[in-house]
Design a protein around this motif. Structure first.
Motif, PDB file in Angstrom:
ATOM      1  N   TRP A  30      -9.114  -6.590   7.061  1.00 36.11           N
ATOM      2  CA  TRP A  30      -9.058  -5.521   8.052  1.00 36.11           C
ATOM      3  C   TRP A  30      -7.799  -4.679   7.867  1.00 36.11           C
ATOM      4  CZ3 TRP A  30      -5.430  -5.312  12.147  1.00 36.11           C
ATOM      5  CH2 TRP A  30      -5.643  -4.260  13.061  1.00 36.11           C
ATOM      6  N   MET A  31      -6.652  -5.342   7.648  1.00 37.90           N
ATOM      7  CA  MET A  31      -5.399  -4.604   7.465  1.00 37.90           C
ATOM      8  C   MET A  31      -5.463  -3.710   6.235  1.00 37.90           C
ATOM      9  SD  MET A  31      -2.219  -6.996   8.619  1.00 37.90           S
ATOM     10  CE  MET A  31      -1.023  -5.736   8.183  1.00 37.90           C
ATOM     11  N   TYR A  32      -6.026  -4.233   5.143  1.00 30.09           N
ATOM     12  CA  TYR A  32      -6.177  -3.399   3.954  1.00 30.09           C
ATOM     13  C   TYR A  32      -7.035  -2.178   4.252  1.00 30.09           C
ATOM     14  CZ  TYR A  32      -3.840  -5.799   0.141  1.00 30.09           C
ATOM     15  OH  TYR A  32      -2.896  -6.308  -0.692  1.00 30.09           O
ATOM     16  N   ARG A  33      -8.120  -2.385   4.965  1.00 28.83           N
ATOM     17  CA  ARG A  33      -9.010  -1.259   5.279  1.00 28.83           C
ATOM     18  C   ARG A  33      -8.238  -0.194   6.062  1.00 28.83           C
ATOM     19  NH1 ARG A  33     -15.018  -1.811   7.364  1.00 28.83           N
ATOM     20  NH2 ARG A  33     -15.395  -1.492   5.176  1.00 28.83           N
ATOM     21  N   VAL A  34      -7.508  -0.597   7.079  1.00 30.90           N
ATOM     22  CA  VAL A  34      -6.732   0.352   7.886  1.00 30.90           C
ATOM     23  C   VAL A  34      -5.666   1.026   7.028  1.00 30.90           C
ATOM     24  CG1 VAL A  34      -5.131   0.595   9.836  1.00 30.90           C
ATOM     25  CG2 VAL A  34      -7.155  -0.871  10.063  1.00 30.90           C
ATOM     26  N   ALA A  35      -4.887   0.223   6.304  1.00 33.16           N
ATOM     27  CA  ALA A  35      -3.781   0.765   5.505  1.00 33.16           C
ATOM     28  C   ALA A  35      -4.281   1.719   4.431  1.00 33.16           C
ATOM     29  CB  ALA A  35      -2.975  -0.376   4.885  1.00 33.16           C
ATOM     30  N   LEU A  36      -5.342   1.347   3.745  1.00 28.08           N
ATOM     31  CA  LEU A  36      -5.859   2.201   2.677  1.00 28.08           C
ATOM     32  C   LEU A  36      -6.459   3.493   3.226  1.00 28.08           C
ATOM     33  CD1 LEU A  36      -7.389  -0.578   0.447  1.00 28.08           C
ATOM     34  CD2 LEU A  36      -5.403   0.854  -0.101  1.00 28.08           C
TER      35      LEU A  36
ATOM     36  N   VAL B 143       0.844  -1.198   0.000  1.00 33.79           N
ATOM     37  CA  VAL B 143       0.000   0.000   0.000  1.00 33.79           C
ATOM     38  C   VAL B 143       0.880   1.249   0.000  1.00 33.79           C
ATOM     39  CG1 VAL B 143      -1.655   1.345   1.366  1.00 33.79           C
ATOM     40  CG2 VAL B 143      -2.016  -1.106   1.033  1.00 33.79           C
ATOM     41  N   ALA B 144       1.891   1.272   0.845  1.00 31.80           N
ATOM     42  CA  ALA B 144       2.774   2.444   0.919  1.00 31.80           C
ATOM     43  C   ALA B 144       3.488   2.678  -0.405  1.00 31.80           C
ATOM     44  CB  ALA B 144       3.790   2.271   2.046  1.00 31.80           C
ATOM     45  N   ARG B 145       3.949   1.608  -1.030  1.00 31.09           N
ATOM     46  CA  ARG B 145       4.655   1.754  -2.304  1.00 31.09           C
ATOM     47  C   ARG B 145       3.707   2.241  -3.390  1.00 31.09           C
ATOM     48  NH1 ARG B 145       8.691  -2.488  -5.334  1.00 31.09           N
ATOM     49  NH2 ARG B 145       9.249  -1.060  -6.987  1.00 31.09           N
TER      50      ARG B 145
END
Length: 163
Positions: A61-67, A23-25
């Motif tokens: 859940w991690m995708y939701r937080v990261a995005l 996500v960061a990249r």
């Protein structure tokens, strides 16, 4: 801070830290901004750990937080002080060689992803990670048919780009 919560955090990050880096990249081309975004995502995962609903996959859940963090990252006032939780060094290492067996194709893919708008980036990242359309729709608060349409249009853009 409970020992169990800390261990759960470490376990989740150890297994799924690739999500944070992908996500960061995808959202930051500058290395320093990317590092800041990774730190902010990791801190938000820690803060949000108690809100995790085990009806969903941890990766969803991690995708939701990261995005959510990535999308709002540049909307924040850069002068605001960020609270960071100290992360063990081993969590911040990421084997880019493992992720990029074919560096040219990976670079081209990230260049393509960087050209997309925020929602399309999120859809594509989750799609590439193997999330189903219902999970993508739930994460982004859009309809499943909207997800299908976005995936189709992204594929068309990619075909035109590579033709």
């Amino acid at each position: 801070m409970s020992i169990e919560r800390h261990q759960l955090y470490l376990d989740i990050l150890e297994k799924h830290k690739g999500i944070v880096f992908k996500v960061a990249r995808s959202y930051c081309s500058n290395e320093f901004d990317r590092e800041d975004l990774v730190q902010e995502i990791l801190a938000q995962i820690w803060r949000s750990l108690d809100t995790y609903n085990d009806a969903f996959k941890v990766t969803t859940w991690m995708y939701r937080v990261a995005l959510n963090v990535a999308i709002s990252f540049y909307r924040k006032d850069k002068s605001a002080a960020y609270k960071h939780t100290e992360i063990e060094d081993r969590l911040l290492t990421y084997d880019m060689v493992q992720e990029s067996e074919n560096e040219q194709n990976l670079s081209a893919l990230y260049a393509f992803i960087n050209e997309l708008n925020d929602i399309d980036k999120a859809v594509l990242l989750m799609y590439l990670e193997g999330e189903n359309q219902a999970e993508i729709a739930a994460n982004l608060n859009i309809t499943i048919s909207n997800v299908s349409t976005k995936i189709s249009r992204i594929k068309q853009k990619l075909k035109l780009k590579t033709a």
